[in-house]
Design an enzyme around this catalytic site. Structure first.
Site, PDB file in Angstrom:
ATOM      1  N   THR A  99      35.268  43.036 -16.299  1.00  0.00           N
ATOM      2  CA  THR A  99      36.388  43.616 -15.574  1.00  0.00           C
ATOM      3  C   THR A  99      36.372  45.130 -15.693  1.00  0.00           C
ATOM      4  OG1 THR A  99      38.799  43.831 -15.404  1.00  0.00           O
ATOM      5  CG2 THR A  99      37.954  43.239 -17.547  1.00  0.00           C
ATOM      6  N   ILE A 100      36.564  45.816 -14.567  1.00  0.00           N
ATOM      7  CA  ILE A 100      36.619  47.275 -14.615  1.00  0.00           C
ATOM      8  C   ILE A 100      37.919  47.745 -15.238  1.00  0.00           C
ATOM      9  CG2 ILE A 100      35.124  47.502 -12.586  1.00  0.00           C
ATOM     10  CD1 ILE A 100      37.680  48.387 -11.033  1.00  0.00           C
ATOM     11  N   ASP A 101      38.920  46.854 -15.311  1.00  0.00           N
ATOM     12  CA  ASP A 101      40.216  47.233 -15.873  1.00  0.00           C
ATOM     13  C   ASP A 101      40.186  47.365 -17.393  1.00  0.00           C
ATOM     14  OD1 ASP A 101      41.532  47.291 -13.397  1.00  0.00           O
ATOM     15  OD2 ASP A 101      41.852  45.132 -13.444  1.00  0.00           O
ATOM     16  N   MET A 144      42.678  52.363  -9.548  1.00  0.00           N
ATOM     17  CA  MET A 144      42.980  50.972  -9.863  1.00  0.00           C
ATOM     18  C   MET A 144      43.486  50.818 -11.295  1.00  0.00           C
ATOM     19  SD  MET A 144      40.132  48.467  -8.183  1.00  0.00           S
ATOM     20  CE  MET A 144      40.223  48.001  -6.451  1.00  0.00           C
ATOM     21  N   GLY A 145      44.357  49.846 -11.477  1.00  0.00           N
ATOM     22  CA  GLY A 145      44.910  49.564 -12.797  1.00  0.00           C
ATOM     23  C   GLY A 145      46.313  49.026 -12.661  1.00  0.00           C
ATOM     24  N   GLY A 160      36.988  40.504  -9.056  1.00  0.00           N
ATOM     25  CA  GLY A 160      36.430  41.707  -8.445  1.00  0.00           C
ATOM     26  C   GLY A 160      35.020  42.010  -8.919  1.00  0.00           C
ATOM     27  N   ASN A 180      40.281  37.543 -17.396  1.00  0.00           N
ATOM     28  CA  ASN A 180      41.060  36.579 -18.180  1.00  0.00           C
ATOM     29  C   ASN A 180      41.405  35.315 -17.399  1.00  0.00           C
ATOM     30  OD1 ASN A 180      42.988  37.852 -16.531  1.00  0.00           O
ATOM     31  ND2 ASN A 180      43.726  39.111 -18.218  1.00  0.00           N
ATOM     32  N   TYR A 200      38.566  50.321  -3.485  1.00  0.00           N
ATOM     33  CA  TYR A 200      37.393  49.582  -3.967  1.00  0.00           C
ATOM     34  C   TYR A 200      36.222  50.482  -4.334  1.00  0.00           C
ATOM     35  CZ  TYR A 200      39.769  45.448  -2.084  1.00  0.00           C
ATOM     36  OH  TYR A 200      40.673  44.462  -1.832  1.00  0.00           O
TER      37      TYR A 200
END
Length: 406
Positions: free
Chosen positions: A137-139, A181-182, A14, A109, A296
């Site tokens: 990563t935004i996570d 998101m998550g 992403g 990852n 998004y």
């Protein structure tokens, strides 16, 4: 031994608001070294490598690269392909044919796993080659890292969005549910709390994948908050799971889709928010209940990028080039917090970052499992950078009633 040859840079997974900072950092730093003959960018990530779809970034102007660095989303475009051993062998064969000696892959990852497999192929073939994974990563779920580039800006967006939602909810009270998101980690959803200033500010409730979701407890939580404040703002991770570890959203979908990594696609539907909103409305008799699914929006929003996130994303790209070209090393660049606030960049073995995900630590989640702690807020504040937007409330005294007191 100094390796002479080409550099290939690719972006995977992403997009984020700052991923191009890493691209430009790696490209410009690589162009400084005499052993680098060309710097290529692979279009659409590893798929672009397979298709030999390269841009010659050596011929890109520094000015335009700097402009691209400040532009959100993946300038080289991306891919969700998950390379297996066969795929990675093809990647290696293409890189070898083009005399590529340095490979930089910006991603999460799964991207680290790809770099690891490609690197192993090079070793088996006795091909001198250096591969570096650049974190993104935004996570915020990469192991070893204190945090990851992309997260700070996305967290800033989520924080500002919920700040605005809370102001709206004050004006026209009701229940609002925002789905963020998550999939397995709740860091981004937890960021909704950072803008809280007054005791009754929302989000009043936060539900994360790390805590089993119980519908009855959720209903009781909403009832209590609504009784106390006459309104309720809720932040929910798209990946909340039941006691059995099954995503709640899975039971709400008429058609279940899976991505290349075998994960249920959660961001393409508003089913979770709609179902939770209906559940509240039907059981608590509250007429004004609304839900939104951010989807998004939080990934590449142009209007609220963290300058801290930008600087760190740039430096992990530069560090990748330095570790590979100066020190002749492979690995994953990792970010480590060393002060309040400062960071250090280190090179970590790829197998320690690949495949697995990091979860929110217990001390970041409150005992009730429906909000975050001050420890989390202190962790996040430096990452979102300067926030010029602060909500204020009217403080003028009320005027005494005349007719209503008769």
């Amino acid at each position: 031994m100094v390796l002479k040859g080409k550099v290939v840079i690719a972006q995977g997974g992403g997009p984020t608001a700052v991923i191009n900072q890493s691209l430009v950092g790696a490209a410009l730093e690589s162009r400084k070294f005499p052993q680098v003959e060309r710097v290529y960018g692979a279009v659409h990530g590893v798929r672009g490598i397979i298709n030999e779809d390269f841009l010659d970034l050596t011929q890109e102007t520094t000015h335009n690269l700097e402009c691209v660095a400040n532009t959100p989303s993946s300038a080289l475009f991306s891919t969700r392909d998950k390379p297996d051993e066969k795929y990675c062998k093809e990647i290696f064969e293409v890189l070898k044919a083009h005399d590529v000696r340095y490979f930089f892959y910006i991603g999460g990852n799964d991207s680290a796993s790809t770099v690891n497999i490609v690197n192993e192929n090079a070793k088996k073939s006795s091909y001198e080659f250096r591969a570096i994974h650049i974190p993104k990563t935004i996570d915020n779920d990469l192991l070893v890292n204190d945090h990851t580039p992309g997260y700070g800006s996305a967290a800033k967006f989520v924080s500002q969005a919920f700040n605005g939602v809370d102001l709206d909810n004050r004006a026209l009270p009701g229940v609002y549910i925002g789905v963020v998101m998550g999939r397995d980690a709740g860091f981004l959803t937890a960021a909704s709390a950072i803008a809280q200033k007054f005791p009754d500010d929302g989000p009043h409730l936060i539900y994360l994948p790390e805590v089993p979701f119980d519908k009855e407890k959720f209903l009781g939580d909403v009832r209590e908050v609504y009784r106390k404040y006459g309104r309720c703002v809720v932040a929910v991770s798209e990946g909340i799971k039941n006691e059995d570890g099954v995503p709640v959203a899975k039971d709400l979908m008429s058609k279940i889709e899976y991505d290349a990594h075998g994960n249920i696609v959660l961001s393409s539907t508003g089913a979770l928010g709609e179902k939770l909103a209906s559940y509240v409305k039907e059981n608590l008799g509250i007429s004004r209940v609304r839900s939104d699914t951010f989807g998004y929006l939080q990934r590449s929003f142009m209007g609220c990028v963290s300058e801290v996130d930008q600087h760190e994303a740039r430096e992990v790209g530069e560090k990748a080039a330095q570790f590979a070209l100066w020190h002749n090393m492979d690995g994953s660049i990792t970010i480590h917090r060393t002060g309040d606030y400062s960071v250090d960049y280190r090179l970590t073995s790829l197998d320690k970052v690949a495949k697995y995900t990091k979860s929110m630590p217990e001390h970041f989640i409150n005992k009730e499992g429906n909000h975050v702690t001050e420890a989390f807020k202190n962790y996040l504040r430096p990452l979102i950078g300067q926030d010029p937007f602060t909500a204020h409330m009217l403080r003028a005294p009320k005027v005494d009633k005349i007719l209503k007191n008769i």
